[in-house]
Design a protein around this motif. Structure first.
Motif, mmCIF file in Angstrom:
data_model
loop_
_atom_site.group_PDB
_atom_site.id
_atom_site.type_symbol
_atom_site.label_atom_id
_atom_site.label_comp_id
_atom_site.label_asym_id
_atom_site.label_seq_id
_atom_site.Cartn_x
_atom_site.Cartn_y
_atom_site.Cartn_z
ATOM 1 N N GLY A 222 1.180 -3.835 2.373
ATOM 2 C CA GLY A 222 -0.112 -4.101 2.996
ATOM 3 C C GLY A 222 -0.817 -2.842 3.446
ATOM 4 O O GLY A 222 -2.032 -2.676 3.235
ATOM 5 N N LEU A 223 -0.066 -1.912 4.047
ATOM 6 C CA LEU A 223 -0.648 -0.644 4.487
ATOM 7 C C LEU A 223 -1.156 0.165 3.295
ATOM 8 O O LEU A 223 -2.231 0.785 3.352
ATOM 9 N N TRP A 224 -0.398 0.131 2.217
ATOM 10 C CA TRP A 224 -0.805 0.832 0.988
ATOM 11 C C TRP A 224 -2.107 0.240 0.444
ATOM 12 O O TRP A 224 -3.019 0.966 0.034
ATOM 13 N N GLN A 225 -2.208 -1.091 0.411
ATOM 14 C CA GLN A 225 -3.414 -1.734 -0.096
ATOM 15 C C GLN A 225 -4.617 -1.505 0.812
ATOM 16 O O GLN A 225 -5.747 -1.419 0.347
ATOM 17 N N LEU A 226 -4.385 -1.386 2.110
ATOM 18 C CA LEU A 226 -5.480 -1.017 3.012
ATOM 19 C C LEU A 226 -5.997 0.380 2.672
ATOM 20 O O LEU A 226 -7.206 0.634 2.698
ATOM 21 N N GLU A 227 -5.091 1.287 2.354
ATOM 22 C CA GLU A 227 -5.504 2.624 1.931
ATOM 23 C C GLU A 227 -6.253 2.558 0.595
ATOM 24 O O GLU A 227 -7.272 3.228 0.411
ATOM 25 N N SER A 229 -8.002 0.145 -0.471
ATOM 26 C CA SER A 229 -9.310 -0.491 -0.273
ATOM 27 C C SER A 229 -10.361 0.501 0.224
ATOM 28 O O SER A 229 -11.548 0.180 0.250
ATOM 29 N N ARG A 230 -9.929 1.691 0.633
ATOM 30 C CA ARG A 230 -10.765 2.746 1.206
ATOM 31 C C ARG A 230 -11.233 2.417 2.620
ATOM 32 O O ARG A 230 -11.999 3.183 3.210
ATOM 33 N N ALA A 231 -10.778 1.276 3.166
ATOM 34 C CA ALA A 231 -11.197 0.908 4.511
ATOM 35 C C ALA A 231 -10.683 1.910 5.536
ATOM 36 O O ALA A 231 -11.405 2.291 6.462
ATOM 37 N N LEU A 232 -9.418 2.341 5.388
ATOM 38 C CA LEU A 232 -8.854 3.299 6.336
ATOM 39 C C LEU A 232 -9.575 4.635 6.263
ATOM 40 O O LEU A 232 -9.730 5.324 7.272
ATOM 41 N N GLN A 233 -10.034 5.000 5.058
ATOM 42 C CA GLN A 233 -10.725 6.274 4.898
ATOM 43 C C GLN A 233 -12.043 6.287 5.666
ATOM 44 O O GLN A 233 -12.504 7.333 6.104
#
Length: 504
Positions: A222-227, A229-233
């Protein structure tokens, strides 16, 4: 000293590589602690894909339509141009750099610069980033996007460029990868919940449970997919952190899948599990060595990771279906269909055969179904295992109790003797009293065993009332009892024996 069995060697190697990967991530974060964050401002923009041009090394103008790859100019740098007229408000453009340095200029005046000093040197590049650049009002002239590749595969690469206000650009970036954002959030929180669910079971069984390993796998995915998604960026500008989330974090997944399978099959399938273990270790070690030697970065060796995923999940599909024991046939069918379709889409997408938002979204949906079906099966398995442990504990306790009288059993006495600390024999005073009933056999022969059992219960009741909490009573034979008194004086024991005689 415990012998180093194959299973212990595997755990030692996994722990060692976990430490190495974590160490690499920590070192990159520390080395890049002074690195400036990527400039991002707070999310429908207009795609500015036409009207661009570039120059060949000979100086010839070539019209370009984005996305595109262009030739370098005579100085080896890559530049893309477009005329921007003057307006009386600030404008924003979104530029996506794929492992490239970036400078944005208007008529030679620098507006924005992204030229990271990569630390440590063997890192070579951080990762791809979105940059939101403001073009001040009343600015006009020739807009130049100058890039320098950090890795060969990104030379001359330009993606779609968006123009508009900053909030609309942000919204577009999130909408473009909404499925990864939703799946990432879902898996992130489900993973946390599953790790929490497994804690009581782990405490009870004194081992890491399947649900905790699966929860860790779901959380990291999940954390990888959040990254992805560019949302964390868009909320965190740390370049080293994004590199760790994009390239180091996925390397933990094969280890967690192997550990999850190990928790399910135990010591079965030793040879296939050993083969899978060796493949995972060799593949990840090759990538780490190539990266640390500054020969091939993780960004270019990611194909090895994809191959590991395919092998690991193919193996998992077969093994999980054979061993996990889905209680519901519908859940089993969902798992198999999702795994097969997910693997096909993953292979097609990872190796560039199919690249579309629909295929990507289908892959994320399939991944969610896989984890959902696994979660249901592991939950059912955990509950069943928990009930088994409770029954085992109950039987163990029953074995320690004499059913006829309620006193401690012969097994409980031997267990107490075997586990009694030797040091206590030297430092603590204790009194051991042996009681032997008379004529129990005659009572059984004359009046029957039912009456004999009542006599035994009465005898034990007299002992229990006389010694109360000062003595632990065990029945070690048909008519033999032992009373162990600790921390009681001789005078007190004599008084308790007199009380017992009066009861009898």
């Amino acid at each position: 000293m415990k012998s180093l069995t194959p299973g212990r060697w595997q755990r030692i190697i996994i722990y060692a590589l976990f430490i190495v990967l974590t160490g690499i991530a920590c070192f990159v974060l520390y080395a890049g602690r002074n690195q400036s964050s990527v400039s991002l401002l707070p999310g429908e923009p207009v795609a500015v894909n036409e009207g661009w041009y570039s120059y060949t090394p000979e100086g010839t103008i070539v019209e370009q339509s984005l996305p595109t790859h262009i030739e370098s100019e005579s100085d080896g740098k890559y530049r893309l141009y477009r005329y921007y007229p003057s307006v009386n408000y600030d404008r924003y453009i979104s530029i996506y750099t794929h492992h490239q340095k970036l400078r944005v200029l208007v008529d030679g005046t620098l507006l924005y610069s992204y030229e990271p000093k990569i630390e440590p040197d063997w890192l070579m590049t951080y990762r791809a980033f979105y940059h939101i650049v403001v073009i001040p009002k009343d600015t006009s002239g020739e807009l130049c996007l100058e890039t320098v590749p950090l890795i060969k595969s990104s030379a001359g690469e330009y993606s779609q460029i968006l123009a508009g206000d900053s909030s609309r650009i942000l919204n577009h970036i999130l909408k473009d990868r909404w499925y990864k954002l939703i799946v990432g959030l879902l898996l992130f929180f489900v993973g946390i919940v599953y790790v929490g669910i497994g804690i009581p079971f782990s405490i009870y069984s004194k081992s890491i449970s399947s649900s905790q390993i699966l929860g860790s796998l779901v959380f990291i995915t999940g954390l990888w997919q959040l990254e992805e998604s560019r949302a964390l960026q868009l909320i965190i500008g740390s370049q080293p952190l994004h590199w760790c989330l994009e390239y180091v974090l996925p390397l933990f997944i094969p280890f967690l899948v192997f550990s999850f399978l190990k928790s399910i099959v135990g010591e079965k399938y030793k040879i296939p599990m050993l083969i899978l273990f060796i493949i995972d270790i060799v593949g990840i070690t090759i990538q780490v060595v190539l990266q640390l030697a500054a020969f091939v970065p993780f960004t270019d060796s990611v194909t090895i990771t994809y191959i590991l995923y395919v092998i690991t999940f193919l193996f998992s599909a077969v093994l999980i279906n054979r061993e996990l024991g889905f209680i519901s046939k519908k859940v089993n069918a969902v798992f198999l269909i999702s795994m097969i379709l997910g693997l096909i889409l993953f292979i097609l997408h990872s190796f560039g055969i199919v690249r579309s938002s629909a295929a990507d979204a289908s892959l994320m949906f399939g991944l969610t179904l896989i984890f959902f079906s696994l979660s249901v099966a592991v939950y059912q398995r955990t509950i069943a295992r928990f009930e088994e442990l409770k029954m085992t504990e109950m039987y163990r306790k029953l074995a320690m109790i004499d059913i006829a009288t309620g006193a401690g059993s012969r097994s409980a006495w031997y267990n107490f003797v075997d586990t009694y600390p030797e040091d206590n024999l030297r430092t603590e005073e204790a009194c051991l009293i042996l009681f032997d009933m008379n004529n129990l056999k005659q009572i059984n022969d004359t009046f029957g065993h039912q009456v004999g059992d009542k006599v035994l219960v009465s005898f034990y009741d007299c002992l229990r009332r006389a010694f109360n909490s000062d003595g632990k009573i065990y029945r070690i034979g048909g008519d033999e009892f032992i009373c162990l008194c600790t921390k009681s004086s001789r005078q007190k024991i004599d008084r308790m024996l007199l009380v017992f005689d009066s009861y009898v």
